[in-house]
Scaffold this motif. Structure first.
Motif, PDB file in Angstrom:
ATOM      1  N   PRO A 173      64.991  17.884  -6.695  1.00 50.60           N
ATOM      2  CA  PRO A 173      65.607  18.129  -5.381  1.00 50.60           C
ATOM      3  C   PRO A 173      66.477  16.949  -4.958  1.00 50.60           C
ATOM      4  CG  PRO A 173      63.320  17.510  -5.109  1.00 50.60           C
ATOM      5  CD  PRO A 173      63.550  17.645  -6.590  1.00 50.60           C
ATOM      6  N   TRP A 174      67.741  17.219  -4.672  1.00 54.21           N
ATOM      7  CA  TRP A 174      68.648  16.167  -4.210  1.00 54.21           C
ATOM      8  C   TRP A 174      68.325  15.792  -2.772  1.00 54.21           C
ATOM      9  CZ3 TRP A 174      72.564  13.688  -6.895  1.00 54.21           C
ATOM     10  CH2 TRP A 174      72.843  14.191  -8.172  1.00 54.21           C
ATOM     11  N   GLN A 175      68.511  14.513  -2.463  1.00 52.70           N
ATOM     12  CA  GLN A 175      68.345  14.027  -1.108  1.00 52.70           C
ATOM     13  C   GLN A 175      69.604  13.279  -0.687  1.00 52.70           C
ATOM     14  OE1 GLN A 175      64.664  11.852  -0.540  1.00 52.70           O
ATOM     15  NE2 GLN A 175      63.612  13.048  -2.131  1.00 52.70           N
ATOM     16  N   ASP A 176      69.815  13.159   0.622  1.00 56.33           N
ATOM     17  CA  ASP A 176      70.983  12.443   1.119  1.00 56.33           C
ATOM     18  C   ASP A 176      71.044  11.043   0.529  1.00 56.33           C
ATOM     19  OD1 ASP A 176      71.740  14.571   2.646  1.00 56.33           O
ATOM     20  OD2 ASP A 176      70.941  13.790   4.536  1.00 56.33           O
ATOM     21  N   ASP A 178      71.663  10.323  -2.639  1.00 55.22           N
ATOM     22  CA  ASP A 178      71.404  10.292  -4.081  1.00 55.22           C
ATOM     23  C   ASP A 178      72.708  10.144  -4.867  1.00 55.22           C
ATOM     24  OD1 ASP A 178      68.716  10.491  -3.814  1.00 55.22           O
ATOM     25  OD2 ASP A 178      68.574  12.607  -4.395  1.00 55.22           O
ATOM     26  N   ARG A 198      79.012  22.799  -0.450  1.00 52.04           N
ATOM     27  CA  ARG A 198      78.832  21.624  -1.291  1.00 52.04           C
ATOM     28  C   ARG A 198      80.124  20.829  -1.328  1.00 52.04           C
ATOM     29  NH1 ARG A 198      79.467  22.754  -7.692  1.00 52.04           N
ATOM     30  NH2 ARG A 198      81.064  24.362  -7.631  1.00 52.04           N
TER      31      ARG A 198
END
Length: 206
Positions: A173-176, A178, A198
């Motif tokens: 899971p991407w996070q702010d 990254d 996106r």
């Protein structure tokens, strides 16, 4: 002639049209006038002064969407890049033999480094593949992959390669904030379908 060029290529104001001929040469007409009449941008490149490699870089840098040149320029580009070519009734057909495996220079690891599984027509799915093969002879498909000797690659082999990709793929899971940095010879990359907005920011180094 100009109207036919605009209609055939579907040139619009959003396009960027290559111009490899001199402004004073009649070969410039099919490139220059369609752009002037539609509002498209013209990207002039002096091939004679700077060569084909420079032209390729400039066309990529300016994100040219409509490319037009004399056959000799295309043939020279193919020759410089190890591609064979032939002119058919349908246009240009090129072939490029590339290695299946290469040695990664930093680790010395021998790695699978090609996209046969993506370039092969079967990668588009059964329905799309069948439609394309109804429209074109196999030799005239927009792109396809074969063994180096020109013989067909069994679809079962390609399916196995895709299966292995799925088995070793890793998602998170991407996070702010990254940032991903990869060695593209040791690690492939891609994404799964998703919904929402996106923004893509990519940096590539040699």
């Amino acid at each position: 002639m100009v109207d036919n060029q605009i209609a055939t290529l579907g040139i619009t104001a959003a396009d960027r049209v290559s111009l490899l001929a001199s402004f004073g040469f009649d070969a410039a007409i099919p490139d220059l006038y369609p752009a002037l009449l539609t509002g498209a941008a013209v990207v002039p490149v002096d091939v004679r002064a700077h060569g084909v490699a420079h032209a390729a870089r400039e066309l990529a840098r300016h994100e040219v969407t409509v490319y037009h040149s004399t056959p000799t320029v295309v043939e020279d580009y193919c020759a410089r890049n190890g591609q064979t070519f032939e002119w058919t009734e349908e246009g240009l057909r090129t072939r490029h033999v590339r290695p299946s495996f290469v040695d990664e220079p930093h680790t010395g690891a021998t790695v699978w480094f090609n996209q046969a599984n993506l370039f092969h027509v079967s990668s588009l799915g059964e329905e799309v593949s069948e439609v394309l093969l109804e429209l074109y002879p196999e030799a005239d498909l927009p792109r396809n992959a074969y063994f180096a000797d020109g013989s067909p690659i069994p679809v079962a082999d390609l399916d196995k390669i895709r299966e292995v990709y799925d088995e070793v793929s890793y998602a998170f899971p991407w996070q702010d904030g990254d940032i991903m940095v990869i060695n593209n010879m040791l690690m492939a990359h891609g994404r799964e379908p998703f919904t929402g907005k996106r923004r893509i920011l990519v940096a590539m180094t040699g």
